[in-house]
Design a protein around this motif. Structure first.
Motif, PDB file in Angstrom:
ATOM      1  N   ARG A 573      11.829   1.562  -1.913  1.00 44.10           N
ATOM      2  CA  ARG A 573      10.680   2.302  -1.410  1.00 44.10           C
ATOM      3  C   ARG A 573       9.636   1.304  -0.914  1.00 44.10           C
ATOM      4  O   ARG A 573       9.244   0.393  -1.638  1.00 44.10           O
ATOM      5  N   ARG A 574       9.206   1.476   0.344  1.00 46.85           N
ATOM      6  CA  ARG A 574       8.227   0.565   0.918  1.00 46.85           C
ATOM      7  C   ARG A 574       7.150   1.372   1.644  1.00 46.85           C
ATOM      8  O   ARG A 574       7.389   2.522   2.035  1.00 46.85           O
ATOM      9  N   SER A 575       5.997   0.751   1.830  1.00 40.94           N
ATOM     10  CA  SER A 575       4.921   1.425   2.574  1.00 40.94           C
ATOM     11  C   SER A 575       4.019   0.391   3.229  1.00 40.94           C
ATOM     12  O   SER A 575       3.887  -0.745   2.759  1.00 40.94           O
ATOM     13  N   LEU A 576       3.403   0.822   4.324  1.00 37.84           N
ATOM     14  CA  LEU A 576       2.404   0.018   5.024  1.00 37.84           C
ATOM     15  C   LEU A 576       1.202   0.927   5.254  1.00 37.84           C
ATOM     16  O   LEU A 576       1.350   2.041   5.767  1.00 37.84           O
ATOM     17  N   SER A 577       0.011   0.482   4.834  1.00 36.03           N
ATOM     18  CA  SER A 577      -1.167   1.346   4.944  1.00 36.03           C
ATOM     19  C   SER A 577      -2.351   0.560   5.476  1.00 36.03           C
ATOM     20  O   SER A 577      -2.464  -0.657   5.275  1.00 36.03           O
ATOM     21  N   LEU A 578      -3.252   1.297   6.140  1.00 37.15           N
ATOM     22  CA  LEU A 578      -4.499   0.731   6.640  1.00 37.15           C
ATOM     23  C   LEU A 578      -5.621   1.702   6.296  1.00 37.15           C
ATOM     24  O   LEU A 578      -5.498   2.919   6.505  1.00 37.15           O
ATOM     25  N   ASN A 579      -6.723   1.174   5.756  1.00 36.79           N
ATOM     26  CA  ASN A 579      -7.878   1.991   5.404  1.00 36.79           C
ATOM     27  C   ASN A 579      -9.140   1.311   5.914  1.00 36.79           C
ATOM     28  O   ASN A 579      -9.345   0.116   5.668  1.00 36.79           O
ATOM     29  N   GLN A 580      -9.961   2.051   6.610  1.00 39.94           N
ATOM     30  CA  GLN A 580     -11.268   1.549   7.057  1.00 39.94           C
ATOM     31  C   GLN A 580     -12.331   2.562   6.647  1.00 39.94           C
ATOM     32  O   GLN A 580     -12.246   3.745   6.995  1.00 39.94           O
ATOM     33  N   GLN A 581     -13.321   2.099   5.894  1.00 43.21           N
ATOM     34  CA  GLN A 581     -14.416   2.981   5.507  1.00 43.21           C
ATOM     35  C   GLN A 581     -15.670   2.634   6.289  1.00 43.21           C
ATOM     36  O   GLN A 581     -16.031   1.461   6.408  1.00 43.21           O
ATOM     37  N   TRP A 582     -16.330   3.664   6.801  1.00 42.73           N
ATOM     38  CA  TRP A 582     -17.635   3.529   7.429  1.00 42.73           C
ATOM     39  C   TRP A 582     -18.690   3.927   6.403  1.00 42.73           C
ATOM     40  O   TRP A 582     -18.625   5.013   5.813  1.00 42.73           O
ATOM     41  N   GLU A 583     -19.654   3.062   6.198  1.00 40.24           N
ATOM     42  CA  GLU A 583     -20.701   3.333   5.223  1.00 40.24           C
ATOM     43  C   GLU A 583     -21.837   4.076   5.912  1.00 40.24           C
ATOM     44  O   GLU A 583     -22.731   3.473   6.517  1.00 40.24           O
ATOM     45  N   LEU A 584     -21.807   5.405   5.829  1.00 35.98           N
ATOM     46  CA  LEU A 584     -22.837   6.222   6.466  1.00 35.98           C
ATOM     47  C   LEU A 584     -24.181   6.060   5.754  1.00 35.98           C
ATOM     48  O   LEU A 584     -25.235   6.092   6.374  1.00 35.98           O
ATOM     49  N   ARG A 591     -13.875   7.664   5.620  1.00 35.63           N
ATOM     50  CA  ARG A 591     -12.730   6.761   5.552  1.00 35.63           C
ATOM     51  C   ARG A 591     -11.570   7.268   6.409  1.00 35.63           C
ATOM     52  O   ARG A 591     -11.159   8.432   6.302  1.00 35.63           O
ATOM     53  N   LEU A 592     -11.051   6.378   7.236  1.00 35.36           N
ATOM     54  CA  LEU A 592      -9.852   6.651   8.023  1.00 35.36           C
ATOM     55  C   LEU A 592      -8.680   5.957   7.351  1.00 35.36           C
ATOM     56  O   LEU A 592      -8.733   4.754   7.087  1.00 35.36           O
ATOM     57  N   SER A 593      -7.616   6.716   7.070  1.00 31.46           N
ATOM     58  CA  SER A 593      -6.435   6.167   6.392  1.00 31.46           C
ATOM     59  C   SER A 593      -5.196   6.457   7.224  1.00 31.46           C
ATOM     60  O   SER A 593      -4.998   7.583   7.700  1.00 31.46           O
ATOM     61  N   ALA A 594      -4.377   5.449   7.389  1.00 33.69           N
ATOM     62  CA  ALA A 594      -3.093   5.604   8.079  1.00 33.69           C
ATOM     63  C   ALA A 594      -2.012   4.965   7.217  1.00 33.69           C
ATOM     64  O   ALA A 594      -2.216   3.888   6.652  1.00 33.69           O
ATOM     65  N   LYS A 595      -0.858   5.638   7.098  1.00 34.78           N
ATOM     66  CA  LYS A 595       0.195   5.141   6.226  1.00 34.78           C
ATOM     67  C   LYS A 595       1.566   5.482   6.819  1.00 34.78           C
ATOM     68  O   LYS A 595       1.752   6.559   7.404  1.00 34.78           O
ATOM     69  N   ARG A 596       2.501   4.562   6.645  1.00 32.25           N
ATOM     70  CA  ARG A 596       3.908   4.820   6.966  1.00 32.25           C
ATOM     71  C   ARG A 596       4.729   4.460   5.745  1.00 32.25           C
ATOM     72  O   ARG A 596       4.603   3.348   5.203  1.00 32.25           O
ATOM     73  N   GLU A 597       5.578   5.413   5.302  1.00 35.72           N
ATOM     74  CA  GLU A 597       6.357   5.241   4.079  1.00 35.72           C
ATOM     75  C   GLU A 597       7.846   5.262   4.399  1.00 35.72           C
ATOM     76  O   GLU A 597       8.306   6.028   5.260  1.00 35.72           O
TER      77      GLU A 597
END
Length: 617
Positions: A573-584, A591-597
């Motif tokens: 089982r593997r995954s690649l994820s990216l998360n970017q949070q904007w501090e309002l 927060r924008l989250s993208a993931k591939r599993e």
């Protein structure tokens, strides 16, 4: 304990002096007074009535005083008239705060006058005049200190003018631990109330050494505007709590909550504890104290680790290598490579070498060789002193985001849209607003996420009991390990192109490196134990990896992570994820989250989500 039992026995057996006849309605009124409730540490019980946080029979004079403040008040008034011959065992000596208040409220002018030698000498030694709340910053490598800690310092009248704070006393509340419980057992007992909690009054110098040197934690000192009278009132009550046991719970009935109770005794008009019905995170209690108008000044004491790193910051790689060489062998102070350097560079190197030696000595038995090296380095520093350190004060702990978090997200998983609802009780992850938090620290406790897919299809997405990650960067002088541990329930790819809810515990260790300003890279080896209904075996182990980047940028914080788990049953089982949070704002993030599993059991899945996070307590 024997003294308290003896006192209760003597009070029961000794004839009382004639107590005045007091109107019952007046006694009932006083029993409901906020100050009496504070002195007894009472709270409203779940099913009505009262219960005291004190879990110790010795604290109460009435048979059921823990649940009846009125009975405890009447028993106290009666005990105040016990014969003066009881001396230090007299109620007036054992409960000076109760005595003073009842004397004032009821105008008790005819009380016996016992000789309270022990209390009088103790109070004289403490000599209370003012108080300072101390906040040692969070320290992930100590389970008892992951959220920080609070204690009080009691200062004498001349402390500020003479700068003699080290001679003051510290009031600390903590779990009383017998034996050598490991970190996991400590955390479990702390959550479930498995330890008694005790107040302790110790020299402040001891506490300062413990927190600033042994645990390498920054200290924040919040000078309170309590008057000498208010400070003395609080210290009277501290005497009443000597060796008295409370229930201790890691998240609510902890060090910070108990200190709020003391402050309410000092200044009865305060209402601090009612703000924390569920949890009492130390940083939140500091905010409450500050918002109440108690704080008049804030002082910062950097840890030895921070001082060492600050001193080494202007040194290049070869100079930092010389720090290591000289700290190990002070004869290198006369080496051509060192003496050829400009005197100002020599001063920085030898000062850093001395700080490194003292840092390494923390918590170690005295080593004559190390002592000699330190002495030689001090002589060199005396001949060629370095400039004083000028450490920039970091963000105030109480100015960070609030600890509890509501989460509302919307996204897609392959061709299915969903809404996600979440609640986290505490208190920070890698992508949260990092102001006043160290980059690379994560402590999450009790997080629930529920999804609603199209067609009103609801499912629990995850339930995290605890997730702790410590990504402290390694450098030439210090080589800390990075580590992480987590456990709970989560959805993973399963058979039939579906997700299955599994229970798991996993952890890992490795290293983190500072790749650039505000950019960390980390790599950890991991192990995982999982219960999965799609697997034939009840428990399935796996080994794997967790690597990635963490970047604090102008918008907020970005993380890029790759994970892999290789199970003994053949599942990969593997995954690649990216998360970017904007501090309002401080307490609002997007927060924008993208993931591939990937999984051996199913085709790869893609997920994209936009999530609003609201921080509050």
């Amino acid at each position: 304990m024997l003294k308290r039992l003896a006192y209760l026995t003597l009070c029961a057996c000794a004839p009382l002096d004639a107590a005045p006849s007091i109107d019952e309605s007046r006694l009932s009124q006083l029993a409901a007074d906020r100050y009496w409730i504070s002195l007894g540490h009472y709270e409203t019980a779940k099913l009505g009535g009262w219960r005291s946080y004190v879990d110790d029979r010795r604290f109460f004079l009435a048979e059921d005083g823990a649940h009846h403040p009125d009975q405890e008040l009447r028993a106290t008034v009666a005990a105040l008239y016990a014969p003066a011959s009881l001396g230090d065992k007299h109620a007036q000596c054992v409960f000076p705060a109760r005595t003073r208040w009842l004397r004032e409220q009821l105008q008790l002018t005819d009380l016996p006058a016992p000789d309270c030698k022990e209390y009088t000498q103790w109070y004289k030694d403490v000599s209370p005049h003012s108080a300072v709340m101390i906040f040692p910053a969070a320290y992930l490598n100590s389970p008892s200190s992951m959220f920080g800690h609070t204690l009080l310092r009691i200062d004498q009248a001349d402390v500020q003018s003479n700068e003699t704070a080290l001679l003051s006393y510290a009031v600390n509340f903590g779990a009383y631990i017998e034996g050598n419980d490991n970190s996991i057992l400590y955390a479990w007992k702390g959550l479930m109330g498995g330890y008694p909690g005790l107040f302790a009054l110790v020299p402040y110098q001891e506490k300062l050494a413990e927190y600033r040197s042994l645990e390498n934690r920054d200290l924040w000192e919040y000078r309170l505007n309590l008057t000498p009278e208010e400070t003395g009132r609080m210290v009277e009550h501290i005497w009443e709590l000597k060796q008295i046991q409370f229930d201790y719970f890691f998240f609510d009935e902890n060090c910070s909550y108990r200190l709020l109770e003391l402050l309410q005794v000092a200044r009865p008009s305060l209402d601090l504890t009612s703000q924390f019905p569920l949890t009492a995170i130390p940083t939140d209690t500091v905010k409450a104290v500050k918002q109440s108008g108690l704080v008049e000044r804030i002082d910062y004491r950097p840890s030895r680790e921070r001082e060492l790193l600050e001193r080494a910051k202007p040194l290049d790689a070869s100079e930092q290598q010389q720090v290591l060489t000289i700290s190990a062998d002070t004869t290198q102070l006369q080496s051509p490579a060192f003496t050829a350097l400009p005197r100002e560079r020599q001063a920085l190197i030898q000062d850093a070498a001395y700080r490194l030696e003292r840092y390494r000595a923390n918590g170690q038995e005295r080593d004559p060789a190390r002592t000699q090296r330190s002495f030689e380095l001090l002589r060199a520093i005396n001949r060629n002193p370095a400039p004083e350190l000028d450490i920039e004060r970091p963000g105030l702990p109480e100015d960070g985001h609030q600890s509890r978090t509501w989460q509302l997200g919307a996204g897609t998983r392959e061709d299915r849209a969903f809404a996600e609802y979440g609640l986290r009780m505490a208190y920070h992850d890698l992508n949260d607003n990092a102001y006043s938090f160290p980059l690379g620290a994560q402590i999450e406790i009790l997080q629930l996420k529920v999804r609603q897919y199209e067609g009103n299809d609801w499912q629990v997405q995850r339930l995290d009991l605890a997730t702790i990650r410590s990504m402290t960067p390694r450098n030439t002088l210090l080589q800390p390990w990075s580590w992480q541990v987590t456990g709970g329930l989560e959805r993973v790819l399963g058979k039939h192109e579906d997700e299955v809810l599994v229970s798991h515990v996993n952890g890992g260790a490795g290293g983190t490196w500072q790749l650039a300003d505000e950019l960390l890279g980390f790599a950890l080896g991991t192990v995982r134990v999982e219960h999965n209904n799609d697997f034939a075996e009840f428990i399935s182990p796996a080994a794997g990896f967790n690597t990635g980047l963490l970047w604090r940028n102008p918008l907020g914080t970005l993380s890029l992570e790759g994970k892999g788990d290789y199970f003994t049953n053949g599942e990969v089982r593997r995954s690649l994820s990216l998360n970017q949070q904007w501090e309002l704002s401080r307490d609002l993030g997007l927060r924008l989250s993208a993931k591939r599993e990937f999984s051996q059991l199913a085709t790869a899945q893609n997920e994209l989500m936009l999530e609003l996070k609201w921080y509050y307590y």
